[in-house]
Design an enzyme around this catalytic site. Structure first.
Site, PDB file in Angstrom:
ATOM      1  N   ASN A 296       0.904  -1.111   0.015  1.00  0.00           N
ATOM      2  CA  ASN A 296      -0.002   0.110  -0.102  1.00  0.00           C
ATOM      3  C   ASN A 296       0.775   1.375   0.076  1.00  0.00           C
ATOM      4  O   ASN A 296       1.906   1.246   0.482  1.00  0.00           O
ATOM      5  CB  ASN A 296      -0.819   0.073   1.008  1.00  0.00           C
ATOM      6  CG  ASN A 296      -1.786  -1.206   1.187  1.00  0.00           C
ATOM      7  OD1 ASN A 296      -1.905  -1.845   0.200  1.00  0.00           O
ATOM      8  ND2 ASN A 296      -2.309  -1.714   2.379  1.00  0.00           N
TER       9      ASN A 296
ATOM     10  N   HIS B  48       5.921  -0.502  -2.909  1.00  0.00           N
ATOM     11  CA  HIS B  48       5.506   0.152  -3.966  1.00  0.00           C
ATOM     12  C   HIS B  48       5.447   1.665  -3.697  1.00  0.00           C
ATOM     13  O   HIS B  48       4.595   2.494  -4.600  1.00  0.00           O
ATOM     14  CB  HIS B  48       3.870  -0.337  -4.525  1.00  0.00           C
ATOM     15  CG  HIS B  48       4.093  -1.638  -4.882  1.00  0.00           C
ATOM     16  ND1 HIS B  48       2.796  -2.337  -4.826  1.00  0.00           N
ATOM     17  CD2 HIS B  48       4.632  -2.411  -5.205  1.00  0.00           C
ATOM     18  CE1 HIS B  48       2.772  -3.478  -5.337  1.00  0.00           C
ATOM     19  NE2 HIS B  48       4.270  -3.833  -5.582  1.00  0.00           N
TER      20      HIS B  48
ATOM     21  N   PRO C 221     -11.113 -12.243   2.981  1.00  0.00           N
ATOM     22  CA  PRO C 221     -12.607 -12.691   2.750  1.00  0.00           C
ATOM     23  C   PRO C 221     -12.705 -13.584   1.736  1.00  0.00           C
ATOM     24  O   PRO C 221     -13.582 -14.500   1.680  1.00  0.00           O
ATOM     25  CB  PRO C 221     -13.646 -11.500   2.547  1.00  0.00           C
ATOM     26  CG  PRO C 221     -12.692 -10.308   2.912  1.00  0.00           C
ATOM     27  CD  PRO C 221     -11.134 -10.674   2.923  1.00  0.00           C
ATOM     28  N   GLU C 222     -11.763 -13.526   0.748  1.00  0.00           N
ATOM     29  CA  GLU C 222     -11.737 -14.345  -0.545  1.00  0.00           C
ATOM     30  C   GLU C 222     -10.677 -15.290  -0.511  1.00  0.00           C
ATOM     31  O   GLU C 222      -9.455 -15.050   0.006  1.00  0.00           O
ATOM     32  CB  GLU C 222     -11.860 -13.441  -1.745  1.00  0.00           C
ATOM     33  CG  GLU C 222     -12.524 -12.199  -1.803  1.00  0.00           C
ATOM     34  CD  GLU C 222     -14.037 -12.519  -2.261  1.00  0.00           C
ATOM     35  OE1 GLU C 222     -13.920 -13.722  -3.268  1.00  0.00           O
ATOM     36  OE2 GLU C 222     -14.890 -11.854  -2.170  1.00  0.00           O
TER      37      GLU C 222
END
Ligand code: OAD
Length: 227
Positions: A86, A103, A199-200
């Site tokens: 982030n 990044h 969550p995925e």
């Protein structure tokens, strides 16, 4: 016992900062080739900066989430490092000090003429595109765009930390972007216990020793009880 945490946009989603992929992701609405490549910047610096200015406005209003705060607290008690993809600086705002930014940082600018690099937290920007305070040259956001290499020191440190981790915690990344997505596998290959909070499912899930299908804050509360 070293704990290394790799974070992605999902941890800042809980602060109201949009993610890149997924249903509501930025890359659904915007084309990364037009906003996050060196070619796009050469072609149209104004459009690129307008987009970054908009994101800076969102991030300036955001507060660190419970997950950011829990990591900062844990760092005070444990040997813990955060490696983040982030650019929002929310880990540092929550109090984390051992943060590797892979990044770059959206609050940093870099002059494409003289190479000066400095923080500019002006929101909104007074002038778009902004100009270098040293030489008047064109500034760019000091972030990594598609097709660019990651900052060498940050990347080396990230590989080193990953290979030394006893626990490697992956929070809120789709693990689609390399080399960041490789770090959990480096850690696992060196014997770390790999824990994922998302969550995925992601490409990391099959390698995880523990996979928590929850949001960052809720998932992290559970992990902290356990480690
Ligand atoms: P993505 O947007 O690709 O993925 C966000 C991840 O967060 C997804 O896997 C979601 O399932 C998960 N997620 C959503 N809400 C969450 C929550 N409340 N708690 C935990 N996880 C949640 O973001 P990144 O993986 O960070 O690079 O993207 C990597 C890089 O691609 C970014 O750094 C950026 C982007 O293009 C550059 O700009 C170079």
């Amino acid at each position: 016992m070293r704990i290394v945490v790799l974070t992605g946009a999902g941890i800042s989603a809980e602060s109201g900062v949009p993610t890149f992929r997924g249903k509501e992701g930025l890359w659904k609405k915007y084309d990364p080739r037009e906003l996050a490549t060196p070619e796009a910047f050469r072609r149209d610096p104004k459009t690129v900066w307008e987009w970054y200015n908009w994101r800076r406005e969102i991030i300036a209003k955001a507060e660190p989430s419970e997950a950011h705060r829990l990591l900062a607290e844990l760092e005070r008690r444990r040997d813990l490092w955060v490696i983040t993809q982030n650019v929002d600086g929310l880990h540092q705002r929550a109090g984390s000090e051992r943060v590797i930014e892979l990044h770059g940082n959206i609050w940093k600018v870099r002059c494409i003429s003289c190479g000066a690099r400095y923080y500019d937290r002006t929101v909104p920007l007074r002038e778009i595109p902004p100009r270098c305070r040293e030489c008047g040259g064109l500034l760019r956001p000091d972030v990594v765009w598609f097709g660019e290499t990651l900052p060498k020191d940050a990347l080396e440190r990230a590989y080193q930390l990953s290979s030394e981790a006893d626990i490697f915690l992956v929070i809120g990344t789709s693990a689609q972007v390399y080399p960041a997505a490789e770090l959990p596998l480096v850690a696992k290959g060196r014997g770390a216990r790999l824990i994922e909070i998302n969550p995925e499912e992601t490409p990391i899930t099959p390698y995880a020793d523990l996979s928590i299908r929850k949001g960052a804050s809720e998932g992290l509360r559970k992990v902290i009880e356990e480690i």
